[in-house]
Design an enzyme around this catalytic site. Structure first.
Site, PDB file in Angstrom:
ATOM      1  N   SER A 191       0.845  -1.130   0.058  1.00 56.89           N
ATOM      2  CA  SER A 191       0.158   0.090  -0.064  1.00 56.89           C
ATOM      3  C   SER A 191       1.244   0.811   0.182  1.00 56.89           C
ATOM      4  O   SER A 191       2.305   1.420  -0.162  1.00 56.89           O
ATOM      5  CB  SER A 191      -1.251   0.084   1.320  1.00 56.89           C
ATOM      6  OG  SER A 191      -0.109  -0.052   2.726  1.00 56.89           O
ATOM      7  N   SER A 214     -10.774 -15.559   5.169  1.00 59.92           N
ATOM      8  CA  SER A 214     -10.976 -15.849   3.324  1.00 59.92           C
ATOM      9  C   SER A 214     -11.595 -17.377   3.099  1.00 59.92           C
ATOM     10  O   SER A 214     -11.296 -18.336   4.043  1.00 59.92           O
ATOM     11  CB  SER A 214      -9.328 -16.086   2.718  1.00 59.92           C
ATOM     12  OG  SER A 214      -9.438 -16.413   1.842  1.00 59.92           O
ATOM     13  N   LYS A 250      -3.816 -19.273   6.762  1.00 57.64           N
ATOM     14  CA  LYS A 250      -5.435 -18.815   6.687  1.00 57.64           C
ATOM     15  C   LYS A 250      -5.467 -19.961   8.064  1.00 57.64           C
ATOM     16  O   LYS A 250      -6.194 -19.295   9.417  1.00 57.64           O
ATOM     17  CB  LYS A 250      -6.022 -18.273   5.931  1.00 57.64           C
ATOM     18  CG  LYS A 250      -5.757 -16.427   4.495  1.00 57.64           C
ATOM     19  CD  LYS A 250      -5.346 -15.359   6.113  1.00 57.64           C
ATOM     20  CE  LYS A 250      -5.961 -14.302   4.785  1.00 57.64           C
ATOM     21  NZ  LYS A 250      -5.404 -13.054   5.691  1.00 57.64           N
ATOM     22  N   LYS A 265      -1.634 -11.583   0.231  1.00 59.99           N
ATOM     23  CA  LYS A 265      -2.784 -12.738  -0.486  1.00 59.99           C
ATOM     24  C   LYS A 265      -2.745 -12.640  -1.512  1.00 59.99           C
ATOM     25  O   LYS A 265      -3.629 -12.869  -2.012  1.00 59.99           O
ATOM     26  CB  LYS A 265      -4.041 -11.289   0.348  1.00 59.99           C
ATOM     27  CG  LYS A 265      -4.025 -10.100  -1.151  1.00 59.99           C
ATOM     28  CD  LYS A 265      -5.485  -9.698  -0.842  1.00 59.99           C
ATOM     29  CE  LYS A 265      -6.085  -8.985  -2.440  1.00 59.99           C
ATOM     30  NZ  LYS A 265      -7.216  -8.707  -3.175  1.00 59.99           N
ATOM     31  N   TYR A 305      -1.179 -19.175   0.526  1.00 62.04           N
ATOM     32  CA  TYR A 305      -1.892 -18.105   1.254  1.00 62.04           C
ATOM     33  C   TYR A 305      -3.414 -18.921   2.075  1.00 62.04           C
ATOM     34  O   TYR A 305      -2.746 -18.279   3.209  1.00 62.04           O
ATOM     35  CB  TYR A 305      -2.483 -17.579   0.173  1.00 62.04           C
ATOM     36  CG  TYR A 305      -3.848 -16.075  -0.137  1.00 62.04           C
ATOM     37  CD1 TYR A 305      -4.762 -16.804  -0.199  1.00 62.04           C
ATOM     38  CD2 TYR A 305      -3.465 -14.752   0.998  1.00 62.04           C
ATOM     39  CE1 TYR A 305      -6.277 -16.024   0.071  1.00 62.04           C
ATOM     40  CE2 TYR A 305      -4.130 -14.397   1.377  1.00 62.04           C
ATOM     41  CZ  TYR A 305      -5.918 -14.969   0.799  1.00 62.04           C
ATOM     42  OH  TYR A 305      -6.888 -13.857   1.388  1.00 62.04           O
TER      43      TYR A 305
HETATM   44  C1  WQD Z   1     -11.033 -14.237 -10.216  1.00 63.34           C
HETATM   45  C2  WQD Z   1     -11.944 -15.538 -11.438  1.00 63.34           C
HETATM   46  C3  WQD Z   1      -9.745 -16.154 -11.862  1.00 63.34           C
HETATM   47  C4  WQD Z   1      -7.566 -12.705 -12.977  1.00 63.34           C
HETATM   48  C5  WQD Z   1      -9.065 -14.431  -5.035  1.00 63.34           C
HETATM   49  C6  WQD Z   1      -7.470 -14.997  -3.659  1.00 63.34           C
HETATM   50  C7  WQD Z   1      -7.117 -13.952  -3.160  1.00 63.34           C
HETATM   51  C8  WQD Z   1      -8.267 -13.533  -2.238  1.00 63.34           C
HETATM   52  C9  WQD Z   1      -9.411 -12.832  -3.677  1.00 63.34           C
HETATM   53  C10 WQD Z   1      -9.131 -13.266  -0.430  1.00 63.34           C
HETATM   54  C11 WQD Z   1     -11.428 -17.258 -11.113  1.00 63.34           C
HETATM   55  C12 WQD Z   1     -10.040 -15.770 -12.455  1.00 63.34           C
HETATM   56  C13 WQD Z   1      -8.286 -13.775 -12.345  1.00 63.34           C
HETATM   57  C14 WQD Z   1      -7.383 -12.209 -14.069  1.00 63.34           C
HETATM   58  C15 WQD Z   1      -8.565 -14.418 -14.736  1.00 63.34           C
HETATM   59  N1  WQD Z   1      -8.489 -12.584  -1.022  1.00 63.34           N
HETATM   60  N2  WQD Z   1      -9.322 -14.744 -13.866  1.00 63.34           N
HETATM   61  N3  WQD Z   1      -8.333 -13.342 -14.993  1.00 63.34           N
HETATM   62  O1  WQD Z   1      -8.636 -16.322  -7.314  1.00 63.34           O
HETATM   63  O2  WQD Z   1     -11.297 -15.795  -7.153  1.00 63.34           O
HETATM   64  O3  WQD Z   1      -9.492 -15.558  -5.615  1.00 63.34           O
HETATM   65  O4  WQD Z   1      -9.684 -14.083  -4.301  1.00 63.34           O
HETATM   66  O5  WQD Z   1      -9.499 -13.882   0.362  1.00 63.34           O
HETATM   67  O6  WQD Z   1      -6.476 -13.014  -3.528  1.00 63.34           O
HETATM   68  O7  WQD Z   1      -7.342 -16.064  -3.255  1.00 63.34           O
HETATM   69  O8  WQD Z   1      -9.584 -14.413  -7.643  1.00 63.34           O
HETATM   70  O9  WQD Z   1     -10.355 -12.010  -8.835  1.00 63.34           O
HETATM   71  O10 WQD Z   1      -8.246 -13.652  -8.623  1.00 63.34           O
HETATM   72  O11 WQD Z   1     -10.191 -14.535  -9.664  1.00 63.34           O
HETATM   73  O12 WQD Z   1     -10.285 -14.860 -15.303  1.00 63.34           O
HETATM   74  O13 WQD Z   1      -6.624 -12.039 -14.842  1.00 63.34           O
HETATM   75  O14 WQD Z   1     -10.895 -14.305 -12.481  1.00 63.34           O
HETATM   76  O15 WQD Z   1      -9.873 -17.221 -13.146  1.00 63.34           O
HETATM   77  O16 WQD Z   1     -11.890 -17.623 -11.982  1.00 63.34           O
HETATM   78  P1  WQD Z   1      -9.907 -15.709  -6.737  1.00 63.34           P
HETATM   79  P2  WQD Z   1      -9.494 -13.716  -8.589  1.00 63.34           P
END
Ligand code: WQD
Length: 336
Positions: A35, A123, A152, A83, A148
């Site tokens: 940040s 999470s 948690k 994260k 990660y």
């Molecule tokens: C969402 C969907 C990807 C990026 C994260 C982490 C962690 C958590 C928040 C708190 C998925 C797809 C993503 C891209 C894509 N934080 N995607 N192109 O993976 O659900 O989990 O959630 O706990 O940071 O666990 O979040 O936003 O990375 O992905 O297609 O450039 O978008 O495959 O289906 P995710 P995400």
């Protein structure tokens, strides 16, 4: 006084802004690894109530001891942590040091100062993938996933263990699904888009021309359109959930777990479509291979949170995306 660890981060900064609007006395501790201090200036534009900022790390025991000596802390909202799933696979010990050791340090100094009220940012990634959807708080979280999520799970187990031994603890563990969106003022949001690997920062980087195209990680999942389905929740609804959880634990000893999600799922293509419409510009994307470890779909069962916290997410997907748009237009020169 409330200590907010990670108060300059995406979620932490929205908690700071909201609590200042409620006229709370706040001290923020942030190591600024994910940040920037510039967020403080933005928060000060939202609320003219001042707050203390301490630049430091949870692993600096001396600093923590003096923080608690100099400030009469009553409750801790613990957001600080790293994260990124992909980064955690590359640098596991960084995740255990930052997330687990940092939290243990915090707990130690809280105990020494008889501060026993804690809200912890957990999470949805702690849930075992084979659990049936929608995921409930009592579902299993035993399996190792990636450092990660494992960090948690370790922290959740430490918190359960200390509550079991010392009945003075009052702890709320909030399992976030996918927080997106920004403060309604457009002054704060997800500033740290360069390093961030999540969907919305990558859509925004594509929209802002910082990358040619968005990669869609797989369209061969067993989902409505083959792309990943996730439970997106507006950051402001997530923060409301924190405040309810803080109120809930004020006079209840023990440990309590709540899901913070919208209780429904949207696919990657649906999010891209919504952004293209609201941003007024087609988001270019390319279908590529799945990301290792990505699940097809999951979303939250939020009935326990709704009932026990008397909380309900209010902002729909259009609001999540339109608030994000307002933020990136207003703050595009401050994104990093
Ligand atoms: C969402 C969907 C990807 C990026 C994260 C982490 C962690 C958590 C928040 C708190 C998925 C797809 C993503 C891209 C894509 N934080 N995607 N192109 O993976 O659900 O989990 O959630 O706990 O940071 O666990 O979040 O936003 O990375 O992905 O297609 O450039 O978008 O495959 O289906 P995710 P995400």
């Amino acid at each position: 006084m409330i200590l907010i660890t990670g108060g300059c981060g995406y979620v932490g900064s929205h908690a700071v802004a909201r609590l200042l609007e409620l006229n709370q006395d706040i001290v923020v501790l942030d190591n600024l690894s994910n940040s920037s201090k510039s967020v403080i200036k933005q928060i000060n534009k939202i609320s003219d109530k001042k707050f203390k900022f301490i630049h430091g790390d949870l692993n600096d025991r001396t600093l923590l001891i003096s923080l608690f000596k100099d400030n009469k802390i009553d409750t801790v909202l613990h957001f600080a942590g790293v994260k990124s799933v992909s980064e955690s696979i590359k640098f596991p010990t960084k995740y255990y040091l930052n997330n687990v050791a940092g939290t243990i340090n915090l707990l130690k100094v809280m105990e020494q100062n008889h501060v026993f009220k804690l809200i912890f940012s957990s999470s949805a990634t702690v849930y075992d993938p084979e659990n049936q959807i929608p995921w409930k708080e009592e579902f299993s979280t035993d399996k190792l996933k990636h450092p990660y999520a494992d960090s948690k799970i370790m922290i959740e187990n430490i918190l359960k263990s200390i509550c079991n031994i010392n009945k003075k603890w009052k702890i709320g563990m909030l399992r976030y699904f996918n927080p997106i969106g920004a403060h309604s003022s457009g002054l704060i949001g997800e500033f740290n888009i360069n390093k961030n690997t999540n969907l919305m920062p990558n859509i925004n980087k594509t929209f802002l021309g910082r990358q040619n195209s968005l990669y869609v990680y797989g369209n061969d999942f067993q989902t409505k359109d083959g792309t990943g389905v996730r439970d997106y929740i507006h950051i402001e609804d997530l923060i409301s959930g924190h405040l309810r959880a803080r109120d809930f634990i004020q006079n209840k000893n023990g440990i309590f777990i709540w899901n913070l999600g919208a209780g429904k799922g949207y696919s990657v293509l649906e999010i891209i479509e919504k952004c293209s419409t609201i941003y007024g510009k087609k988001i270019n994307y390319k279908i590529v291979d799945r990301r290792p470890g990505d699940l097809g779909e999951y979303w939250a069962d939020i009935r326990k949170s709704e009932k026990e916290l008397n909380w309900k997410p209010k902002r729909n997907l259009d609001r999540m995306i339109s608030d994000t748009y307002k933020f990136i237009i207003k703050s595009k020169n401050n994104l990093f």
